[in-house]
Each structure stands twice: as C-alpha cells, then as structure tokens.
Enzyme design. Structure first.
Site, PDB file in Angstrom:
ATOM      1  N   THR A   1      32.557  39.066  74.124  1.00  0.00           N
ATOM      2  CA  THR A   1      33.728  38.253  74.453  1.00  0.00           C
ATOM      3  C   THR A   1      34.377  37.766  73.155  1.00  0.00           C
ATOM      4  O   THR A   1      33.757  37.748  72.101  1.00  0.00           O
ATOM      5  CB  THR A   1      33.352  37.073  75.374  1.00  0.00           C
TER       6      THR A   1
ATOM      7  N   THR B   1      37.549  39.497  77.322  1.00  0.00           N
ATOM      8  CA  THR B   1      36.250  40.140  77.173  1.00  0.00           C
ATOM      9  C   THR B   1      36.243  41.550  77.747  1.00  0.00           C
ATOM     10  O   THR B   1      37.045  41.891  78.620  1.00  0.00           O
ATOM     11  CB  THR B   1      35.165  39.304  77.877  1.00  0.00           C
TER      12      THR B   1
ATOM     13  N   GLY C   1      28.998  34.583  76.466  1.00  0.00           N
ATOM     14  CA  GLY C   1      28.373  34.628  77.781  1.00  0.00           C
ATOM     15  C   GLY C   1      28.009  33.245  78.296  1.00  0.00           C
ATOM     16  O   GLY C   1      28.782  32.298  78.195  1.00  0.00           O
TER      17      GLY C   1
END
Length: 541
Positions: free
Chosen positions: A346, A364, A429
């Site tokens: 990301t 992402t 994440g």
C-alpha cells in the site's frame, strides 16, 4: 566475572535514522517516493491545486512504486477544502468481479500464513494470478479526483511526469531489487512479470558501483500516453480496456467488460469522529479502518493525556486496540493475530496547496506487487484484492459476486471547525490503524510537531491479542507492556503472551509507514515516513 554464554539478541541497525521535515507556504506533497512527490509539487508550481497534485503523484507512483500501487489498484481519498469544516470522501475501493465464484477457490484444509490468516486456497488462487483480481478502480479514482475537485488543469498535463518516469524506467537500486526479490518466487510464474523484473530468470542484484540501471516497464508508458490522449474512460471502455480484457481472458480470469464499464468512483460525506478540544477527525467510513478508529478514539478519549506518552498511556492504548480489533474482526474469520509479513504494501500520499486545501489518499495493490501479474498488452500490474475476502463459504466477509470486502486503509484529515489543520495516513495493512492513531495523538494530544511525531517510537496491535513494541521505547514502557501481555496470555492459557520488542528498521516490516502535513501558522510542515528510504515531503517553491 565469567563471560556470558547466553544467546544475544540480533540487531540489524547501529545508527540513528532521521528524516527532514519540509516547511513552506505554497503547498507540499508527502509521499513514499520523492520522485512522485516532486511530480505533485511540479503541478502545484504550475498552478494546480491539491487534488491535481495528488492525482499527478498517484499516477507517478505507478512507475515508481509497483510493489505498492498503480493503475491496477484501488483506494480511498479524503478531500478537505479550505474553509470547510467537513471533508468529502472519494471511494474507489475494492469490488469483486460480477462473475466471482466461490467455487474457484477450493480450500486445502490448512490455514494460510500470509497477510491474513484465512483458510488456505488451492494454488493460492486468491493471492496471486488472474483469479485474485478485483476491478481496478485507481484510474477512475484519480481522474474523478481531478474532475470533481481539480482546478481545471487537463488530465493530460497531470500525466506528464508519470509518462516521463515510466519511459525512463524503475531504478535498479538496492531498495528496488530487494522488494522485487521478495516477490520473485511468484513473479517468475507469469511471463511478462518475469521478463520485466527477473532478468535471466533470477532475482535482480543492485550494481556494486556507479549509477543503477532501470527496469523497462513493458507497455506502461504507452498506456499512460494513451490515457493522456484518449481520456481516462479508455481504460474502462476503449482500447486499453480491450487489451486488459484480452489478457485477462487468456489468463483465465473473471474480470469482464461489464465490470470495467461499470467502474466508477463515488463521492460521499466523510465520517465525523469527534476528538477533544473542539477538533473533529474526518475518516473514510464504510468497510475501511475508520469505524474502528472511531471506537479507539472514544475509548482513549476517556483518558486525560499527560505531558508525554508514558507507560500508562501505551498500556491503555494496547488494551483499547485489542478490544477494537476484537470487535472489528468478530465473525469475519480473522480473529487470530495475523502473522508477521515480510512485505510492506500500500502507499499513502498527503497534499496541501497554497489555499489550504488538503488531500489524504491511500491506494494499494494489496500485497506487495499485487497479483504479481503484469498484463503484457498494457503493462498494468494488477491487484490481488480477492485476498481481502475470507475464502470460507458463508462467512460475513465471504467471496460473492460484486461484493466489497473489509479493508484496512485509513486516510484522515482533522478539522478545527474553520477548515482542515492536518492530513495524514499510512501504508502497512493492519498496522495502519495503530500508526494513524498514534500520529494523531502525538500531534493533537501531546503537542509534538510533525518531525517529533514521526520520529517517536510506536507500538503496534493488529488483532485482539499480541503487542509489538519498538525496542527504542523507554524501559518502563516496555516493562509495562510486557507485564500486561503476560497477564493477558496467562488469562487466555497461553505461554507467550508478552510483548514482542522489535526493531523499526529501514525497509519497514514491523510498523506501518505514515506521513502527514500540518497547518503551521501561515504555512505548512510535513514529513514522510522516517524508515522508508525513498520517501520525502517536498514543499513548493
């Protein structure tokens, strides 16, 4: 005194890493790639606004950060206009193809230890390859950002820096080659990916001396040029779309012409999250991490912050985050603490212009290098967004045609009632939420400037149990967290419930990568993630 024979802990870093903050009055871009940030600043200096610059930066990242984002990805952006108390959310989040079929993902009976602790799928079809694609909505998101919030600067002009970077190629320095090597085992399965990134079929090695060479990015330059000439809808209904669909069909994927033609970015009001002292956070809402952030803010709002984050504060934060994650993951088949991942995926970028308009955008491909599939006809590296879904049939987050999964992105702006005063976000994440909250608290509750907040050690809690702490935290903080973790582990019948003290190292893997820009008097101060080698905050001249 005898020499100890106990095994010593291993430390990779014997230095103190710092990153400079940027200061300016005419605007600023903070990004995980300095080259992409400079592309956005060039747009600001040419008369574009924050939305224009954010789009230019995001397109440039397609050539500079293929392990994190690109034309084959998805995302969310908050746009907070100067003088307005509330932000607007631009949602171009993940959507499964209309033909997505749970039967395509048969289970092995084992658990998968990857970014998420899902049941394992045969052949990892939900993690890489053509069945891992969700509809790529990034181009729709970036273009809608410009159409809805831009200054009127043509999209073709905003694409100029990205085209130049794509023509040049991706630098083959140590950071690039290490990121590619981490994905090489899967990249080699897909011919165009292997051709671009694995010369001679082997993971690349950075040169011993001299300037690095460049990876040529397939047909990505031509695709960017086509977008500039034909318009962004060509990606969804024109020649680019036809090329994407032909490659997906040849690979055996489920993405259809209707999925592409129906792809739209949606603008809606942001989620209000009250802070203390008359401040209000603006979040993405929905299936992002923002609702969990709201719960965490409410819980931590019961505390009166002291002069600095101490042992009691970090202990309270760990408990509050564990409770917030237990609620978030309940019924989603992911309540186990996620495994440590060797990948940081990301990207987040933050932009402000001279008028004070702010954009916080997180985009992402999901895993590092997404699906690991570069489509040969377009040079687009596709996402692996199907991994966001729990492959267990019947779960709350199960694979369904056209469904949207739970995801972890959390761009935020902060309003004092008269307009935006701060914008931030992170990549990483499940680690994103902890980083975003701590950066907010360091800035808003403890009065740290952006540089101090970015350099302060943090903890991470990414599930209903377990604590990871930066080993640079004071001894009393680590001891309090260790005691808390041991007590929790004992209560749960576990032997290893203590805190995991780790390095926050260059090539970040243990903590998320935040960046932020804050209003500072008549100007702005911004900083990028300290431990990301390529990142930078760049001020307009």
């Amino acid at each position: 005194m005898p020499v100890s024979t106990a095994l010593p802990p291993f430390t990779t870093q014997h230095w103190q890493v710092t990153k400079p903050a940027a200061h300016g009055r005419r605007g600023m871009v903070a990004s995980q790639s300095r080259a992409a940030a400079e592309a956005g600043v060039a747009v600001l200096e040419a008369g574009g606004n924050a939305a224009d610059a954010a789009a230019a930066t995001a397109f440039a990242l397609a050539a500079m950060e293929p392990w994190n984002s690109g034309l084959g990805g998805i995302g969310f952006a908050l746009v907070h206009r100067a003088g307005q108390p509330r932000a607007e959310l631009l949602d171009f989040g993940p959507v499964a193809p209309a033909a997505a079929d749970p039967a395509d993902y048969p289970l092995t009976g084992r658990m998968k230890q990857d970014l998420f602790a899902w049941p394992e799928v045969e052949g990892d079809r939900n993690i890489h390859g053509p069945l891992s694609f969700v509809t790529p909505s990034s181009v729709a998101g970036y273009a809608t950002l410009v159409e809805r919030f831009g200054s009127g600067m043509p999209l073709a002009e905003l694409l100029g820096p990205a085209i130049a970077l794509a023509r040049r190629g991706l630098p083959q320095d140590w950071y690039t080659t290490l990121k590619i090597a981490n994905s090489a085992r899967v990249l080699r399965l897909y011919p165009e990916s292997a051709r671009i990134y694995l010369p001679d079929g082997l993971p690349p090695v950075a040169p011993y001396q001299g300037a690095p060479g460049f990876f040529r990015l397939g047909r990505l330059p031509e695709t960017l040029e086509r977008l500039a000439g034909a318009g962004w809808r060509d990606f969804y209904e024109g020649e680019i779309a036809a090329s994407i669909l032909a490659d997906v069909r040849d690979l055996g994927g489920r993405l259809s012409a209707a999925d592409l033609a129906g792809c739209r970015a949606v603008v809606r009001p942001a989620l209000d999250i009250p802070w203390r002292d008359g401040l209000t956070l603006q979040g993405a809402g929905g299936l992002t991490a923002a609702p969990t952030l709201a719960r965490l803010v409410r819980e931590m709002g019961r505390l009166t912050p002291g002069a600095a984050p101490d042992a009691a504060w970090f202990s309270a934060l760990a408990r509050a985050m564990q409770a917030a994650y237990a609620e978030r993951l309940e019924g989603l088949g992911a309540a186990a603490t996620p495994p440590e991942s060797p990948e940081t995926c990301t990207t987040h970028l933050t932009v402000v212009d001279a008028e004070g308009n702010m954009v916080a955008m997180t985009t992402t491909l999901l895993s590092s290098m997404g699906s690991r599939v570069v489509l040969p006809g377009s040079g687009v590296l596709m996402n692996n967004g199907m991994m966001w879904f729990d492959p267990e049939p019947g779960s709350a987050n199960a694979i369904r045609p056209g469904a949207r999964p739970l995801c972890n992105m959390c761009p935020v702006t902060v309003s004092d009632g008269s307009g935006p005063v701060l914008a931030l976000g992170a990549s990483g994440g499940r680690r994103i939420l902890a980083a975003v909250y701590q950066m907010l608290a360091f800035s808003l509750d403890f009065g740290m400037d952006p540089a101090a907040a970015a350099h302060h050690p943090r903890i991470d809690v990414s599930g209903p149990s377990g604590i990871t702490a930066d080993r640079r935290l004071p001894a009393e903080v680590l001891a309090a967290l260790e005691a808390q973790g041991e007590a929790q582990g004992k209560a749960q019948g576990k032997e290893d419930g203590g805190v995991l003290a780790v390095e926050h190292a260059v090539l970040p893997v243990n903590f998320a990568c935040p960046n932020l820009i804050a209003r500072d008097g008549e100007g702005f101060t911004g900083i990028s993630d300290v431990m990301t080698p390529w990142s930078a905050a760049v001020a307009a001249r």
